[in-house]
Write a protein that holds these residues in place. Sequence first.
Motif, PDB file in Angstrom:
ATOM      1  N   CYS A 125       0.848  -1.191   0.000  1.00 57.70           N
ATOM      2  CA  CYS A 125       0.000   0.000   0.000  1.00 57.70           C
ATOM      3  C   CYS A 125       0.884   1.242   0.000  1.00 57.70           C
ATOM      4  CB  CYS A 125      -0.919   0.020   1.219  1.00 57.70           C
ATOM      5  SG  CYS A 125      -1.786   1.595   1.399  1.00 57.70           S
ATOM      6  N   ASN A 126       0.770   2.011  -1.068  1.00 52.53           N
ATOM      7  CA  ASN A 126       1.585   3.235  -1.171  1.00 52.53           C
ATOM      8  C   ASN A 126       1.213   4.279  -0.135  1.00 52.53           C
ATOM      9  OD1 ASN A 126       3.245   2.506  -3.376  1.00 52.53           O
ATOM     10  ND2 ASN A 126       1.542   2.874  -4.791  1.00 52.53           N
ATOM     11  N   LYS A 127      -0.010   4.219   0.350  1.00 49.84           N
ATOM     12  CA  LYS A 127      -0.440   5.199   1.345  1.00 49.84           C
ATOM     13  C   LYS A 127       0.186   4.870   2.705  1.00 49.84           C
ATOM     14  CE  LYS A 127      -4.726   7.008   1.296  1.00 49.84           C
ATOM     15  NZ  LYS A 127      -4.375   8.443   1.201  1.00 49.84           N
ATOM     16  N   ARG A 128       0.200   3.586   3.045  1.00 50.80           N
ATOM     17  CA  ARG A 128       0.773   3.163   4.328  1.00 50.80           C
ATOM     18  C   ARG A 128       2.295   3.146   4.254  1.00 50.80           C
ATOM     19  NH1 ARG A 128       1.373  -1.877   4.808  1.00 50.80           N
ATOM     20  NH2 ARG A 128      -0.557  -2.368   3.716  1.00 50.80           N
ATOM     21  N   GLN A 129       2.801   2.595   3.133  1.00 55.37           N
ATOM     22  CA  GLN A 129       4.250   2.464   2.979  1.00 55.37           C
ATOM     23  C   GLN A 129       4.620   2.920   1.569  1.00 55.37           C
ATOM     24  OE1 GLN A 129       5.623  -1.473   3.916  1.00 55.37           O
ATOM     25  NE2 GLN A 129       7.766  -0.864   3.777  1.00 55.37           N
ATOM     26  N   PRO A 130       4.968   4.189   1.414  1.00 57.29           N
ATOM     27  CA  PRO A 130       5.232   4.741   0.088  1.00 57.29           C
ATOM     28  C   PRO A 130       6.219   3.881  -0.694  1.00 57.29           C
ATOM     29  CG  PRO A 130       5.230   6.491   1.719  1.00 57.29           C
ATOM     30  CD  PRO A 130       5.118   5.199   2.478  1.00 57.29           C
ATOM     31  N   GLY A 131       5.877   3.600  -1.962  1.00 57.69           N
ATOM     32  CA  GLY A 131       6.766   2.823  -2.812  1.00 57.69           C
ATOM     33  C   GLY A 131       6.500   1.333  -2.790  1.00 57.69           C
ATOM     34  N   SER A 132       5.614   0.864  -1.923  1.00 57.95           N
ATOM     35  CA  SER A 132       5.382  -0.585  -1.822  1.00 57.95           C
ATOM     36  C   SER A 132       4.380  -1.089  -2.865  1.00 57.95           C
ATOM     37  CB  SER A 132       4.903  -0.950  -0.405  1.00 57.95           C
ATOM     38  OG  SER A 132       3.661  -0.360  -0.113  1.00 57.95           O
ATOM     39  N   ALA A 159      -8.310   9.215  -9.313  1.00 54.60           N
ATOM     40  CA  ALA A 159      -7.346   8.263  -8.740  1.00 54.60           C
ATOM     41  C   ALA A 159      -6.049   8.307  -9.555  1.00 54.60           C
ATOM     42  CB  ALA A 159      -7.919   6.866  -8.733  1.00 54.60           C
ATOM     43  N   SER A 160      -5.002   7.676  -9.032  1.00 53.92           N
ATOM     44  CA  SER A 160      -3.747   7.585  -9.783  1.00 53.92           C
ATOM     45  C   SER A 160      -3.291   6.129  -9.798  1.00 53.92           C
ATOM     46  CB  SER A 160      -2.668   8.460  -9.128  1.00 53.92           C
ATOM     47  OG  SER A 160      -2.192   7.848  -7.939  1.00 53.92           O
ATOM     48  N   ASP A 161      -2.247   5.831 -10.539  1.00 49.87           N
ATOM     49  CA  ASP A 161      -1.776   4.438 -10.538  1.00 49.87           C
ATOM     50  C   ASP A 161      -1.036   4.102  -9.248  1.00 49.87           C
ATOM     51  OD1 ASP A 161       0.454   5.916 -10.954  1.00 49.87           O
ATOM     52  OD2 ASP A 161       1.155   4.817 -12.735  1.00 49.87           O
ATOM     53  N   LYS A 162      -0.949   5.078  -8.357  1.00 45.55           N
ATOM     54  CA  LYS A 162      -0.321   4.828  -7.055  1.00 45.55           C
ATOM     55  C   LYS A 162      -1.369   4.504  -5.987  1.00 45.55           C
ATOM     56  CE  LYS A 162       4.021   6.093  -8.070  1.00 45.55           C
ATOM     57  NZ  LYS A 162       3.849   6.130  -9.550  1.00 45.55           N
ATOM     58  N   CYS A 163      -2.605   4.966  -6.194  1.00 49.18           N
ATOM     59  CA  CYS A 163      -3.614   4.816  -5.144  1.00 49.18           C
ATOM     60  C   CYS A 163      -5.021   5.061  -5.705  1.00 49.18           C
ATOM     61  CB  CYS A 163      -3.334   5.804  -4.013  1.00 49.18           C
ATOM     62  SG  CYS A 163      -4.527   5.740  -2.661  1.00 49.18           S
ATOM     63  N   ILE A 164      -5.934   4.159  -5.378  1.00 45.17           N
ATOM     64  CA  ILE A 164      -7.322   4.350  -5.813  1.00 45.17           C
ATOM     65  C   ILE A 164      -8.266   4.327  -4.598  1.00 45.17           C
ATOM     66  CG2 ILE A 164      -6.956   3.446  -8.146  1.00 45.17           C
ATOM     67  CD1 ILE A 164      -8.246   0.805  -7.238  1.00 45.17           C
ATOM     68  N   PRO A 208       0.321   9.413  -2.381  1.00 49.07           N
ATOM     69  CA  PRO A 208      -0.907   9.008  -1.679  1.00 49.07           C
ATOM     70  C   PRO A 208      -0.762   8.952  -0.173  1.00 49.07           C
ATOM     71  CG  PRO A 208       0.088   7.125  -2.767  1.00 49.07           C
ATOM     72  CD  PRO A 208       0.858   8.331  -3.219  1.00 49.07           C
ATOM     73  N   GLU A 209       0.484   9.003   0.316  1.00 49.04           N
ATOM     74  CA  GLU A 209       0.667   8.991   1.776  1.00 49.04           C
ATOM     75  C   GLU A 209       0.122  10.271   2.400  1.00 49.04           C
ATOM     76  OE1 GLU A 209       3.028   9.176  -0.484  1.00 49.04           O
ATOM     77  OE2 GLU A 209       4.733  10.416   0.128  1.00 49.04           O
ATOM     78  N   LEU A 210      -0.049  11.302   1.579  1.00 53.87           N
ATOM     79  CA  LEU A 210      -0.612  12.558   2.080  1.00 53.87           C
ATOM     80  C   LEU A 210      -2.109  12.600   1.773  1.00 53.87           C
ATOM     81  CD1 LEU A 210       2.153  15.071   0.871  1.00 53.87           C
ATOM     82  CD2 LEU A 210       1.918  14.010   3.131  1.00 53.87           C
ATOM     83  N   ASP A 211      -2.932  12.578   2.828  1.00 51.82           N
ATOM     84  CA  ASP A 211      -4.381  12.633   2.631  1.00 51.82           C
ATOM     85  C   ASP A 211      -4.845  14.064   2.388  1.00 51.82           C
ATOM     86  OD1 ASP A 211      -4.368   9.979   3.239  1.00 51.82           O
ATOM     87  OD2 ASP A 211      -5.285  10.189   5.228  1.00 51.82           O
ATOM     88  N   ASN A 212      -4.098  15.009   2.958  1.00 55.11           N
ATOM     89  CA  ASN A 212      -4.578  16.388   2.949  1.00 55.11           C
ATOM     90  C   ASN A 212      -3.415  17.359   2.842  1.00 55.11           C
ATOM     91  OD1 ASN A 212      -3.524  16.865   5.677  1.00 55.11           O
ATOM     92  ND2 ASN A 212      -5.119  15.397   6.268  1.00 55.11           N
ATOM     93  N   HIS A 268     -10.551  10.294  -3.607  1.00 61.19           N
ATOM     94  CA  HIS A 268      -9.624  10.474  -2.493  1.00 61.19           C
ATOM     95  C   HIS A 268     -10.023  11.679  -1.649  1.00 61.19           C
ATOM     96  CE1 HIS A 268      -5.384  10.932  -0.845  1.00 61.19           C
ATOM     97  NE2 HIS A 268      -5.465   9.613  -0.892  1.00 61.19           N
ATOM     98  N   LYS A 269     -10.985  12.452  -2.164  1.00 64.62           N
ATOM     99  CA  LYS A 269     -11.486  13.625  -1.450  1.00 64.62           C
ATOM    100  C   LYS A 269     -12.958  13.785  -1.809  1.00 64.62           C
ATOM    101  CE  LYS A 269     -10.401  17.686  -3.219  1.00 64.62           C
ATOM    102  NZ  LYS A 269      -9.618  18.845  -3.693  1.00 64.62           N
ATOM    103  N   PRO A 270     -13.711  14.578  -1.039  1.00 63.19           N
ATOM    104  CA  PRO A 270     -15.099  14.841  -1.432  1.00 63.19           C
ATOM    105  C   PRO A 270     -15.103  15.436  -2.844  1.00 63.19           C
ATOM    106  CG  PRO A 270     -14.647  15.716   0.762  1.00 63.19           C
ATOM    107  CD  PRO A 270     -13.327  15.303   0.192  1.00 63.19           C
ATOM    108  N   TRP A 271     -15.963  14.907  -3.702  1.00 59.97           N
ATOM    109  CA  TRP A 271     -15.877  15.240  -5.129  1.00 59.97           C
ATOM    110  C   TRP A 271     -16.968  16.233  -5.531  1.00 59.97           C
ATOM    111  CZ3 TRP A 271     -11.899  14.456  -8.124  1.00 59.97           C
ATOM    112  CH2 TRP A 271     -12.033  14.527  -9.509  1.00 59.97           C
TER     113      TRP A 271
END
Lengths: 326, 201
Positions: free
Chosen positions: A128-135, A152-157, A199-203, A265-268
Amino acid sequence: MINFEYIRASSVKAAVDALAKNPTGKFIAGGTNLIDLMKRGVTAPTRLIDINDLPLKQVEETTDGINIGALAINSEVSENELIKNNFPLLSMAFAAGASAQLRNMATVGGNMMQRTRCSYFYDTTMPCNKRQPGSGCGALQGHNRMHAIFGASDKCIAVHPSDMCVALAALNATVSISGPKGNRKIPFTDFHRLPEDKPELDNTLQKGEIITGVLIPKNNFNKNHYLKIRDRASYAFALISVAAALEMDVDTIKKVNIAMGGVAHKPWRMTEAEKFLVGKKATRENFSKAAELAMKSAKGYGHNNFKLKMAPIAITESLMIATGIV
Amino acid sequence: MDKNCKNESRRDFLKKSTALAALAAASPALVKAGENDERIAALFEKIPLNLEINGKAYSLTVEPRVTLLDLLREQLHLTGTKKGCDYGQCGACTVHVNGKRINSCLSLAVMNEGKKITTIEGLADGDKLHPMQDAFIKHDGFQCGYCTPGQIMSALACINEGHANSRDEIREFMSGNICRCGAYPNIVDAVLEVKKGGQSS
């Protein structure tokens, strides 16, 4: 749970200072998401700064709207008469979220800071790129039924799970932030971000900053609805939710704000659909056309392709319920 | 088991070994902090905690990571409050804090300083059950009973909050309490009866 140092902050400044002294620390308010994540080993802060004593619990009328403190409790804001009368959309969104117990614990700021419920983010044995960037992203080719169809991106959906945030995005709220460099305000729609390659940054909260409150400007939205579609009738995260707020002049739409949850990933916010509807009559046909416009950039990832069909119907339905033409 | 260890319960042993595991796991951060012994001490410090549980005052010390649920069950042996999922998804751990229902599994004990806690043990008056407890028995509001303390605490709050005016409203506002036996219709019956009787905690 790995143990940590626990301290109570007595002022916003003390809280910000306490975090600055320990960058691997975290603020804790309601704890409903943070403690869950700590138990599962998704996060392991070495210091928790309890901010519950800070004077940020207000729900008060201002000259141009309403000021809600970051530590106001979800259930209390939801049932506050000022909110019910002037911002019914927010009350509806709160009521649709979590359970009565969790709403008694969760704060407004904490609700904004909650992490995605993507199962790959929660499962520490999965990439998970959000939990562990690059994984990598386990969801991209995996079970992605709950996942994003917009932005979304190819790093995180992953999607942001909040209901409250969807309503606040629709209501053009502003976020008040305090930090080592002073205070600032940002539009609510700029608070959460898209995953892109980080994606590790939510905000967009900067290092050491704290949310102090949310301001909602006065509005003339006389027709509101928060539609939430989920796997069971209550107490489940949204597959899709639609916050619709309209200012009607008899049957003509003077102003309309629409935001969706469970899709990004955010309110749309759906600005194109909003523009299309202004000046038009409230009819199923117009709402459907607006929904079609809103779906232009949508993309499915397999298991969540059903959202591509469900979303436009949900948008239309929410607008119809709001305007009472169902 | 070694005779000398007899007095040491398995639970105490586990507590000690997890503290050591935490020390090992946290070591990279601690090597730096080790320059300052005070900080290591602070990390494992037990925090003084004063609270009132079922009308009785307690002065305790707890590790920061202990949840209110674990404090009640493990330290105070108030095992009426149940641990179901431990992640805030099932409601079995529901207790009242200052009169409001919460999931005690997601609240750190230390965050409840000075608060008034009510658990299922605090409802009955001696041998006389609380009307909600009576109603659950009368309406067969359980089978295995594991979720029942949480259901009853939640049901009382549901009435006190004013959210028990119809079957639908009760179902919505009791959705945070999962019953795997599926006693829901009977639970709703029990809540409705107490609500109609005008009785609450």
